[in-house]
Design an enzyme around this catalytic site. Structure first.
Site, PDB file in Angstrom:
ATOM      1  N   TYR A 261       0.873  -1.183   0.000  1.00  0.00           N
ATOM      2  CA  TYR A 261       0.000   0.000   0.000  1.00  0.00           C
ATOM      3  C   TYR A 261       0.904   1.224   0.000  1.00  0.00           C
ATOM      4  O   TYR A 261       1.490   1.571   1.028  1.00  0.00           O
ATOM      5  CB  TYR A 261      -0.914  -0.040   1.226  1.00  0.00           C
TER       6      TYR A 261
ATOM      7  N   LYS B 145      -1.145  -1.259  -4.236  1.00  0.00           N
ATOM      8  CA  LYS B 145      -2.261  -0.303  -4.218  1.00  0.00           C
ATOM      9  C   LYS B 145      -1.586   1.050  -4.343  1.00  0.00           C
ATOM     10  O   LYS B 145      -0.923   1.521  -3.411  1.00  0.00           O
ATOM     11  CB  LYS B 145      -3.034  -0.424  -2.901  1.00  0.00           C
TER      12      LYS B 145
END
Ligand code: NAY
Length: 289
Positions: A133, A161
């Site tokens: 992330y 992400k």
């Protein structure tokens, strides 16, 4: 087909405890009405970094119990406490989450070696796949293409992400790692991310706006760029209004207008004022009715 994930919100009671019924309602709405491909559980939008470890476990349990295997589920387990991240990675894997994710370690300034160790430690002994992330605007941690390559040496790290407005880096990453899963994280920048061939998107505003975003992705796939651009414009008008009205409480207030009991945000996030409520009603009427 590109995938659409909502970043799941957590409904709270006024005292900061988790409102299980409201959280379940938002999950159902995303699955039954929004028809999302998946949910990102325990991210920024879930106010995860404000939760105690027990509350994080509670949210992870509620989400998989409600969603079952109806949609893909990604559990964000990154935390300031690496031992907690390791525990949560095992916990969600045992619950049956098919994917995990972890924010880059933040607050202290870590060397890349420390960041790499963090990811490898989280995954040690855990039979699951992980998305990095990356959200430099909130963490202050930006990863280079060479650093992504080093992290991908761990075969359990399957993607990113990518919540970053650096499209040059996105293009480099996409082309260097064609087999990795890259999910775009800034809702207002979806169209340029689609143009760079991301595999899909994860976002907070998709909780309300998924049908319009699906239509945009379909238009893009069909080569109708004018239509995709027009839909992105309307989405961005809505996102601008949400941000100007304080995005997290506003998302919940608009959900309430739609009859979904999204509850409160958790302190120190703001409780809604009368003015915010009035603006949220207008945002609902203008964009989501
Ligand atoms: C998360 O973990 O919940 C996300 O990162 C979802 C992505 C969102 N980013 C943040 C920081 O909340 O959906 C975006 C964002 O809210 C939206 O693009 C509006 O800026």
């Amino acid at each position: 087909m590109k995938k659409l994930y909502s970043a799941l919100m957590t409904a709270f009671n006024e005292d900061g405890s988790i409102n299980e019924a409201g959280t379940r309602e938002m999950i159902r709405y995303n699955i039954d009405v929004n028809k999302v491909d998946g949910l990102y559980v325990g991210g920024s939008t879930g106010e995860n970094f404000l939760l105690s470890p027990e509350q994080k476990k509670q949210v992870f349990k509620i989400a998989i119990d409600e969603a079952k295997s109806d949609v893909d589920l990604i559990a964000q387990v990154g935390s300031l406490d690496l031992n907690e991240s390791k525990f949560l990675a095992k916990f969600v894997t045992d619950l049956g989450y098919p994917k995990i994710s972890a924010v880059t370690p933040f607050y202290y300034k870590y060397t890349f070696e420390e960041i790499k160790d963090y990811y490898n430690e989280i995954l040690k002994g855990v039979d699951n796949k992980l998305l990095i992330y990356s959200i430099p605007a909130l963490t202050g941690v930006g990863l280079s293409i060479e650093q992504f390559a080093e992290l991908f040496e761990n075969p359990k790290i399957i993607g990113i992400k990518y919540t970053n407005a650096d499209f040059y880096l996105l293009e480099r990453v996409r082309n260097k790692f064609p087999d990795k899963l890259i999910l775009s994280g800034f809702d207002e920048m979806l169209l340029p991310a689609l143009a760079l061939n991301v595999d899909g998107c994860i976002g907070s505003t998709y909780n309300l706006n998924a049908p319009r975003v699906r239509a945009e992705m379909d238009a893009f796939d069909a080569g109708d760029i004018d239509k995709a651009r027009e839909l992105q414009k309307v989405s961005n008008d809505a996102i601008t209004a949400l941000i100007q009205n304080d995005i997290y409480p506003s998302l919940k207030l608009v959900f309430e207008e739609m009859g979904v009991h999204a509850g409160f945000t958790k302190a120190p996030m703001a409780k809604p004022t009368d003015e915010m409520r009035a603006d949220a009603k207008k945002i609902y009427q203008d964009y989501f009715k």
